[in-house]
Design a protein around this motif. Structure first.
Motif, mmCIF file in Angstrom:
data_model
loop_
_atom_site.group_PDB
_atom_site.id
_atom_site.type_symbol
_atom_site.label_atom_id
_atom_site.label_comp_id
_atom_site.label_asym_id
_atom_site.label_seq_id
_atom_site.Cartn_x
_atom_site.Cartn_y
_atom_site.Cartn_z
ATOM 1 N N ARG A 129 -8.967 7.832 -4.482
ATOM 2 C CA ARG A 129 -9.795 7.960 -3.286
ATOM 3 C C ARG A 129 -9.011 7.429 -2.073
ATOM 4 N NH1 ARG A 129 -14.975 7.108 -5.747
ATOM 5 N NH2 ARG A 129 -15.088 9.363 -5.974
ATOM 6 N N ASN A 130 -8.345 6.292 -2.293
ATOM 7 C CA ASN A 130 -7.516 5.708 -1.243
ATOM 8 C C ASN A 130 -6.386 6.629 -0.798
ATOM 9 O OD1 ASN A 130 -8.495 3.358 -0.378
ATOM 10 N ND2 ASN A 130 -7.025 2.047 -1.438
ATOM 11 N N PHE A 131 -5.845 7.352 -1.772
ATOM 12 C CA PHE A 131 -4.739 8.250 -1.459
ATOM 13 C C PHE A 131 -5.244 9.544 -0.812
ATOM 14 C CE2 PHE A 131 -2.310 6.226 -5.226
ATOM 15 C CZ PHE A 131 -1.953 5.154 -4.433
ATOM 16 N N GLY A 132 -6.570 9.700 -0.720
ATOM 17 C CA GLY A 132 -7.143 10.825 -0.006
ATOM 18 C C GLY A 132 -7.243 12.135 -0.784
ATOM 19 N N TYR A 133 -7.298 12.062 -2.116
ATOM 20 C CA TYR A 133 -7.462 13.291 -2.897
ATOM 21 C C TYR A 133 -8.885 13.839 -2.740
ATOM 22 C CZ TYR A 133 -3.034 12.480 -5.310
ATOM 23 O OH TYR A 133 -1.722 12.307 -5.610
ATOM 24 N N SER A 134 -9.060 15.114 -3.027
ATOM 25 C CA SER A 134 -10.394 15.704 -2.934
ATOM 26 C C SER A 134 -11.269 15.214 -4.090
ATOM 27 C CB SER A 134 -10.302 17.225 -2.993
ATOM 28 O OG SER A 134 -9.998 17.625 -4.317
ATOM 29 N N GLU A 135 -12.591 15.208 -3.859
ATOM 30 C CA GLU A 135 -13.524 14.758 -4.898
ATOM 31 C C GLU A 135 -13.317 15.529 -6.197
ATOM 32 O OE1 GLU A 135 -15.667 12.107 -5.292
ATOM 33 O OE2 GLU A 135 -14.657 11.576 -3.428
ATOM 34 N N ALA B 204 0.823 -1.205 0.000
ATOM 35 C CA ALA B 204 0.000 0.000 0.000
ATOM 36 C C ALA B 204 0.865 1.265 0.000
ATOM 37 C CB ALA B 204 -0.928 0.000 1.205
ATOM 38 N N SER B 205 1.928 1.266 0.794
ATOM 39 C CA SER B 205 2.738 2.483 0.836
ATOM 40 C C SER B 205 3.592 2.622 -0.424
ATOM 41 C CB SER B 205 3.608 2.517 2.096
ATOM 42 O OG SER B 205 4.606 1.520 2.039
ATOM 43 N N ILE B 206 4.094 1.505 -0.957
ATOM 44 C CA ILE B 206 4.903 1.601 -2.186
ATOM 45 C C ILE B 206 4.030 2.067 -3.352
ATOM 46 C CG2 ILE B 206 6.475 0.388 -3.747
ATOM 47 C CD1 ILE B 206 7.014 -1.652 -1.569
ATOM 48 N N SER B 207 2.756 1.642 -3.331
ATOM 49 C CA SER B 207 1.870 1.935 -4.462
ATOM 50 C C SER B 207 1.665 3.427 -4.725
ATOM 51 C CB SER B 207 0.502 1.292 -4.239
ATOM 52 O OG SER B 207 0.649 -0.099 -4.189
ATOM 53 N N ALA C 264 -5.969 2.763 -17.054
ATOM 54 C CA ALA C 264 -6.459 4.048 -16.557
ATOM 55 C C ALA C 264 -6.427 4.094 -15.037
ATOM 56 C CB ALA C 264 -7.892 4.288 -17.054
ATOM 57 N N SER C 265 -6.758 2.963 -14.399
ATOM 58 C CA SER C 265 -6.885 2.985 -12.942
ATOM 59 C C SER C 265 -5.528 3.168 -12.264
ATOM 60 C CB SER C 265 -7.592 1.723 -12.440
ATOM 61 O OG SER C 265 -6.803 0.607 -12.709
ATOM 62 N N VAL C 266 -4.454 2.920 -12.996
ATOM 63 C CA VAL C 266 -3.125 3.172 -12.438
ATOM 64 C C VAL C 266 -2.578 4.529 -12.900
ATOM 65 C CG1 VAL C 266 -0.723 2.434 -12.576
ATOM 66 C CG2 VAL C 266 -2.506 0.771 -12.036
ATOM 67 N N LEU C 267 -2.741 4.810 -14.190
ATOM 68 C CA LEU C 267 -2.192 6.061 -14.728
ATOM 69 C C LEU C 267 -2.860 7.285 -14.111
ATOM 70 C CD1 LEU C 267 -1.839 5.033 -18.487
ATOM 71 C CD2 LEU C 267 -0.005 5.275 -16.799
ATOM 72 N N VAL C 268 -4.090 7.116 -13.640
ATOM 73 C CA VAL C 268 -4.878 8.245 -13.145
ATOM 74 C C VAL C 268 -4.172 9.012 -12.021
ATOM 75 C CG1 VAL C 268 -6.187 6.894 -11.436
ATOM 76 C CG2 VAL C 268 -7.228 8.909 -12.458
ATOM 77 N N SER C 269 -3.428 8.306 -11.163
ATOM 78 C CA SER C 269 -2.835 8.999 -10.011
ATOM 79 C C SER C 269 -1.420 9.491 -10.310
ATOM 80 C CB SER C 269 -2.845 8.094 -8.786
ATOM 81 O OG SER C 269 -1.982 6.997 -9.007
ATOM 82 N N ASP C 270 -1.008 9.380 -11.579
ATOM 83 C CA ASP C 270 0.275 9.921 -12.017
ATOM 84 C C ASP C 270 1.441 9.475 -11.131
ATOM 85 O OD1 ASP C 270 2.053 11.369 -13.532
ATOM 86 O OD2 ASP C 270 1.607 13.291 -12.590
ATOM 87 N N PRO C 271 1.622 8.146 -10.982
ATOM 88 C CA PRO C 271 2.694 7.670 -10.097
ATOM 89 C C PRO C 271 4.078 7.998 -10.658
ATOM 90 C CG PRO C 271 1.624 5.821 -11.202
ATOM 91 C CD PRO C 271 0.876 7.046 -11.617
#
Ligand code: ATP
Ligand code: ADP
Ligand code: MG
Ligand code: MG
Lengths: 272, 278
Positions: free
Chosen positions: A102-108, A71-74, A146-153
């Motif tokens: 959402r898990n990372f706590g970003y605003s809606e 979870a933290s590495i992700s 998309a579900s991974v690229l969305v958070s711009d890791p």
């Protein structure tokens, strides 16, 4: 940086990774290739801590994966699985793609903006309210992407990203990851699609029977017949075409379509 | 004689508001090697799901028109009757494996046909050899890499020796050398035993040399159809079709005023055409 040092790994019975050493610097673009069962998926599952070394270690940005949770590495390492069905679980595409943020706590507000942007980029907007399980195979793969690229890791790892994708989708995906790469993201793709790799022009790591067989720029690796054979690859089409015309001084190191066009036109001009 | 015939075939998945395939008409003859391609989501998998009555028996929805497979009305037959004669390699191979070892999975089909043990064993060995998985006999499906699962699924279908084999993007998990070897083996089967092959594929560079006919689908319909050289045009590229790079090269040259003749399909053809200019 992702650093792999003397990595050994076995599932229950057999050794799958045998003393792998690898250094991947921030902002690099890497393609991992090699025969079925070589250990590619096993290797990249070590990068986000899903698998932990039996011997040796994997350091992500200086920190051993043994000391961190997935979870933290992700937050910094986004991994898209080879098989999208191992990844998708939500009721709608929108929920699926917004899950990690959402898990990372970003605003809606941020979430909605980013999700809509990524759905647009991967041609999925019209499926936002659809169940991922009602999509075609290629569409499901794009939802997983998309579900991974969305958070711009910071480090992006894509296992077989081109599965199920047509030419346009591959082009779009490539442009997008090249752009993310040029903004400093590390991109690591695992793929059998050699033509896609030629278009990406990355550093190539060849894995064979659990060990690194070769590591270098894509064109020097793909023009080495011996390596191609050992890694169960087939040379790129344009390279093969050039090689078949070797006696007319065509260079098999040319594997890019547009470069081939330029070279051919130069030669044709002189003889027509 | 046609082995598969579709007339005005239209299907809408339950819960969807537009048809996934519409007004499809075609006929496929015994022994043909057909490649179906087209953009992601255009209806390729949906179309072949109609060949063994997965549509409408398993995937519910509204079907109309006609689909005959080996002279049976496929949408009214049950999947197991058709399964003897129409072998499927699905897009996601994992869903096709359910035994505890690869060998058990490959033997399952022949045993179900009621074949003698010797014959079964022979077929299992033969199929595993073609798929290059002899050393994975005892391995469980969940212990396989993606490509190994794909090969196991292919072996399962080969061992049935069906009259028609449908492969849905079979090369997506395979390394390039095994793609080549398995496609060669399948093409040989077509030549030797006259089975009919229907293959869905984006990477036309891998399959062009085998194809008698390419069907390009777009938005649920057949947009173009014919032998490879006739469909590898700029128009096909606009649809998102991954025409081989050697074919693209000639299309690019043509655009710039260098017309080297009909669009080549294979590296050999392209090489010869270029050679003639010097
Ligand atoms: N969960 C597992 N349990 C046991 N063995 C496994 C498991 N997953 C993979 N293996 C074995 O480990 C080896 C490497 O598998 P891996 O999935 O890393 O290969 P890969 O290089 O990604 O291959 P492919 O190109 O087919 O995806 C294979 O021999 C496979 O059979
Ligand atoms: N089980 C299903 N339920 C509802 N819609 C589906 C289902 N499977 C596919 N679809 C939809 O039908 C269309 C065609 O899908 P498919 O035939 O799988 O495409 P292809 O194989 O050409 O990529 C797509 O829009 C897809 O979202
Ligand atoms: Mg893999
Ligand atoms: Mg499909």
């Amino acid at each position: 940086m992702i650093e792999v040092k003397g990595l050994h790994f076995s599932y229950d019975r057999k050794e799958v990774l045998n003393n792998v050493d690898l250094k991947i610097h921030d902002g690099e673009f890497i393609a991992v290739m090699g025969e079925n069962g070589a250990g590619k998926t096993t290797l990249v599952k070590h990068f986000n801590g899903l698998l932990k070394p039996d011997k040796g270690e994997v350091l992500v940005d200086g920190k051993s994966t043994k000391d961190s949770t997935v979870a933290s590495i992700s937050r910094n390492v986004g991994l898209v699985f080879q098989n999208p069905d191992h990844q998708l679980f939500s009721e709608t595409v929108f929920q699926e793609v917004s899950f990690s943020m959402r898990n990372f706590g970003y605003s809606e507000e941020t979430i909605t903006k980013r999700v809509n942007f990524i759905l647009e980029t991967l041609d999925l907007s019209s499926y936002a309210d659809t169940s991922p399980f009602m999509l075609s195979g290629g569409e499901r793969k794009r939802v997983a992407l998309a579900s991974v690229l969305v958070s711009d890791p910071k480090h992006i790892i894509l296992d077989e990203p081109t599965i199920g994708q047509d030419y346009h989708q591959k082009d779009k995906l490539r442009n997008f990851i090249v752009q993310m790469n040029s903004q400093g993201r590390t991109v690591i793709i695992v793929t059998h699609d050699i033509e896609f790799v030629v278009d990406c022009k990355p550093r190539v790591v060849l894995l064979s029977k659990g060990s690194v067989l070769a590591d270098g720029c894509y064109d020097s690796i793909f023009s080495n017949k011996d390596l191609i054979d050992k890694a169960s690859l087939m040379s790129p089409q344009i390279s093969l075409l050039m090689a078949s015309l070797g006696d007319l001084n065509f260079d098999p190191k040319i594997m890019d379509l547009y470069q081939a066009k330029t070279v051919l036109e130069g030669k044709l001009k002189n003889c027509l | 004689m046609p082995v598969i015939e579709a007339k005005n075939l239209t299907f809408t998945y339950a819960g969807s508001n537009k048809p996934a395939i519409k007004n499809i008409d075609f006929s496929i003859d015994r022994g043909e090697f057909i490649v179906i391609t087209g953009p992601s989501g255009c209806g390729k998998t949906t179309l072949v799901r109609c060949f063994n009555s997965l549509i409408p028996s398993f995937y519910r929805g509204e079907i109309s028109g006609k689909i005959d497979v080996l002279n049976l009305n496929a949408s009214k037959s049950n999947t197991s009757t058709l399964a003897k004669n129409v072998g499927f390699v699905f897009q996601n191979p994992e869903n096709q494996l359910f035994s505890l070892s690869v060998e058990r999975d490959v033997a399952f089909g022949p045993e179900n046909l009621g074949l003698k043990r010797d014959e079964t064993r022979q077929r299992v060995d033969w199929a595993m050899n073609i798929a290059g998985i002899e050393d994975l006999r005892e391995t469980a499906p969940y212990e396989l890499s993606g490509g190994q699962q794909q090969r196991a699924a292919i072996a399962c279908v080969l061992a049935m020796k069906p009259e028609i084999i449908v492969l849905d993007e079979p090369t997506s998990f395979l390394d390039p050398l095994s793609s080549y070897q398995i496609l060669e083996a399948i093409a040989d089967l077509r030549d030797e035993v006259g089975i009919t092959i229907i293959l869905i594929e984006h990477r036309l560079d891998l399959v062009s040399k085998y194809a008698d006919r390419i069907m390009i689908m777009d938005d649920g319909q057949i947009a173009m159809e014919g032998p490879p050289s006739s469909v590898y045009s700029e128009e096909a590229k606009l649809l998102g079709v991954g025409i081989p790079k050697v074919s693209m090269l000639f299309n690019l040259l043509k655009k710039d005023g260098y017309n080297l003749g009909e669009t080549p399909v294979t590296i050999e053809e392209a090489s010869q055409k270029i050679r003639k200019c010097f």
